[in-house]
Design a protein around this motif. Structure first.
Motif, PDB file in Angstrom:
ATOM      1  N   ASP A  61     -13.966  -7.811   4.983  1.00 55.62           N
ATOM      2  CA  ASP A  61     -12.790  -7.401   5.654  1.00 55.62           C
ATOM      3  C   ASP A  61     -12.516  -6.010   5.641  1.00 55.62           C
ATOM      4  OD1 ASP A  61     -12.236  -7.618   2.947  1.00 55.62           O
ATOM      5  OD2 ASP A  61     -10.253  -8.434   3.217  1.00 55.62           O
ATOM      6  N   ARG A  62     -13.235  -5.202   4.884  1.00 56.74           N
ATOM      7  CA  ARG A  62     -13.208  -3.758   4.824  1.00 56.74           C
ATOM      8  C   ARG A  62     -13.774  -2.871   5.764  1.00 56.74           C
ATOM      9  NH1 ARG A  62     -13.763  -2.541  -1.821  1.00 56.74           N
ATOM     10  NH2 ARG A  62     -12.491  -4.291  -2.443  1.00 56.74           N
ATOM     11  N   THR A  63     -12.893  -1.830   6.250  1.00 54.82           N
ATOM     12  CA  THR A  63     -13.455  -1.053   7.302  1.00 54.82           C
ATOM     13  C   THR A  63     -14.409   0.071   6.425  1.00 54.82           C
ATOM     14  OG1 THR A  63     -11.166  -1.155   8.325  1.00 54.82           O
ATOM     15  CG2 THR A  63     -12.572   0.670   9.007  1.00 54.82           C
ATOM     16  N   TYR A 163      -9.989   3.717  -3.530  1.00 52.79           N
ATOM     17  CA  TYR A 163      -8.742   2.860  -3.513  1.00 52.79           C
ATOM     18  C   TYR A 163      -7.546   3.700  -3.057  1.00 52.79           C
ATOM     19  CZ  TYR A 163      -4.770  -0.415  -3.949  1.00 52.79           C
ATOM     20  OH  TYR A 163      -3.853  -1.160  -3.676  1.00 52.79           O
ATOM     21  N   ARG A 166      -1.903   0.170  -1.295  1.00 51.05           N
ATOM     22  CA  ARG A 166      -1.301  -0.756  -0.493  1.00 51.05           C
ATOM     23  C   ARG A 166      -2.775  -1.845   0.039  1.00 51.05           C
ATOM     24  NH1 ARG A 166       2.325   2.320   4.316  1.00 51.05           N
ATOM     25  NH2 ARG A 166       3.521   3.407   2.744  1.00 51.05           N
ATOM     26  N   ASN A 168      -5.495  -1.022   0.482  1.00 50.12           N
ATOM     27  CA  ASN A 168      -6.679  -0.327   1.296  1.00 50.12           C
ATOM     28  C   ASN A 168      -7.768   0.499   0.468  1.00 50.12           C
ATOM     29  OD1 ASN A 168      -5.274  -0.571   4.208  1.00 50.12           O
ATOM     30  ND2 ASN A 168      -3.709   0.041   2.907  1.00 50.12           N
ATOM     31  N   TYR A 169      -9.004  -0.005   1.075  1.00 51.33           N
ATOM     32  CA  TYR A 169     -10.277   0.814   0.472  1.00 51.33           C
ATOM     33  C   TYR A 169     -10.598   1.817   1.731  1.00 51.33           C
ATOM     34  CZ  TYR A 169     -10.078  -1.972  -3.572  1.00 51.33           C
ATOM     35  OH  TYR A 169      -9.339  -2.362  -4.900  1.00 51.33           O
ATOM     36  N   SER A 173      -9.498   2.744   6.680  1.00 50.52           N
ATOM     37  CA  SER A 173      -8.458   1.753   6.310  1.00 50.52           C
ATOM     38  C   SER A 173      -7.044   2.271   6.161  1.00 50.52           C
ATOM     39  CB  SER A 173      -8.753   0.715   5.198  1.00 50.52           C
ATOM     40  OG  SER A 173      -7.583  -0.203   5.093  1.00 50.52           O
ATOM     41  N   ALA A 174      -7.032   3.325   5.142  1.00 47.83           N
ATOM     42  CA  ALA A 174      -5.868   4.196   5.052  1.00 47.83           C
ATOM     43  C   ALA A 174      -5.229   4.793   6.109  1.00 47.83           C
ATOM     44  CB  ALA A 174      -6.286   5.322   3.791  1.00 47.83           C
ATOM     45  N   ALA A 177      -3.206   2.422   7.720  1.00 47.95           N
ATOM     46  CA  ALA A 177      -2.128   1.825   6.996  1.00 47.95           C
ATOM     47  C   ALA A 177      -1.147   2.678   6.863  1.00 47.95           C
ATOM     48  CB  ALA A 177      -2.650   1.610   5.593  1.00 47.95           C
ATOM     49  N   TYR A 178      -1.378   4.015   6.861  1.00 48.46           N
ATOM     50  CA  TYR A 178      -0.384   4.994   6.618  1.00 48.46           C
ATOM     51  C   TYR A 178       0.284   5.598   7.967  1.00 48.46           C
ATOM     52  CZ  TYR A 178      -1.003   4.581   1.697  1.00 48.46           C
ATOM     53  OH  TYR A 178      -1.237   3.970   0.369  1.00 48.46           O
TER      54      TYR A 178
END
Length: 257
Positions: A61-63, A163, A166, A168-169, A173-174, A177-178
């Motif tokens: 599930d990680r980008t 990391y 939130r 997110n790795y 992903s960051a 998210a932000y």
């Protein structure tokens, strides 16, 4: 008297020789212990890591974004902030690193990006380590990482598997998210904020005043290294710090619905 001096000199030479032998044996034990006994990934094991893609985890599930697809400005900003000599730095001998750690309370020489990736790869060593063993093992593995993996590969791992808070790795992903969008459209100030996150993600999420200071510090580093102009740096610093609030935490009752 002369005989006494000769005997004393021989005793001193013998003692010095014994101390020297003891130090050599101790140095040999240190190398054996940290090179082989702790089960750290070997150079062959590191070399077997694929040239792209996840290295520390295979979580589906990680980008993950290849280095070529990460905006050059973000890559340069991360280097400017975390390790300006990243591409030029030469790895140290483990003995030098261990001596540095012994003289600094167990802390090895700072190496920013390489050190972060090394800690990530330590996950392969489930039996290692605690206390000073952890510090020195990190130094030893850091030398292996620097010798075995290309700098581009190390940077790709860092940008994808650090990391960012939130849950997110990775920078991809960051960014979602932000700021709610992929990396490409990010402005200079947004890139600076993302680059600042890995050092203290929880604090920067809670304290916007500290987050603003850190963002501006990254902008200053980018300006100092010449990857942005003075005008770009001034404009970036003047922009308000604006990133999405974290999603609300669901209660047990809401999760059950």
């Amino acid at each position: 008297m002369r005989k006494f001096v000769i005997v004393a000199a021989k005793l001193i030479l013998s003692a010095v020789s014994l101390v020297g032998i003891g130090l050599l044996l101790f140095a040999g034990w240190l190398v054996w212990h940290y090179e082989y006994a702790l089960g750290l990934p070997s150079e062959d094991g590191l070399a077997s890591i694929s040239t792209t893609g996840p290295a520390c985890t295979a979580a589906p599930d990680r980008t993950y974004i290849s280095l070529a697809d990460i905006p050059p400005l973000l890559r340069k900003a991360a280097i400017a902030y975390e390790q300006p000599d990243f591409y030029e730095a030469r790895s140290l001998s483990p003995i030098i690193g261990i001596a540095h750690a012994a003289a600094n309370g167990g802390k090895g020489p700072p190496s920013g990006i390489i050190q972060s990736v090394t800690r990530c790869l330590m996950s392969f060593s489930t039996d290692c380590c605690r206390g000073i063993d952890m510090h020195i093992a990190t130094i030893v593995l850091m030398q292996r990482v620097a010798r075995t993996l290309s700098r581009d590969r190390i940077l790709e791992i860092y940008l994808n598997e650090s990391y960012f808070g939130r849950g997110n790795y990775g920078v991809g992903s960051a960014s979602l998210a932000y700021f709610g969008r992929p990396l490409g459209p990010l402005a200079v100030d947004e890139i600076a904020f993302i680059v600042a996150l890995p050092r203290m993600p929880a604090l920067l999420n809670r304290r916007r005043d500290i987050a603003l200071d850190r963002r501006n510090l990254v902008i200053a580093r980018m300006q100092h290294t010449g990857i942005i102009s003075d005008a770009e740096a001034m404009a970036a610093r003047e922009r308000p710090l604006a990133f999405r609030d974290p999603p609300p935490v669901k209660t047990m009752q809401q999760q059950a619905l």
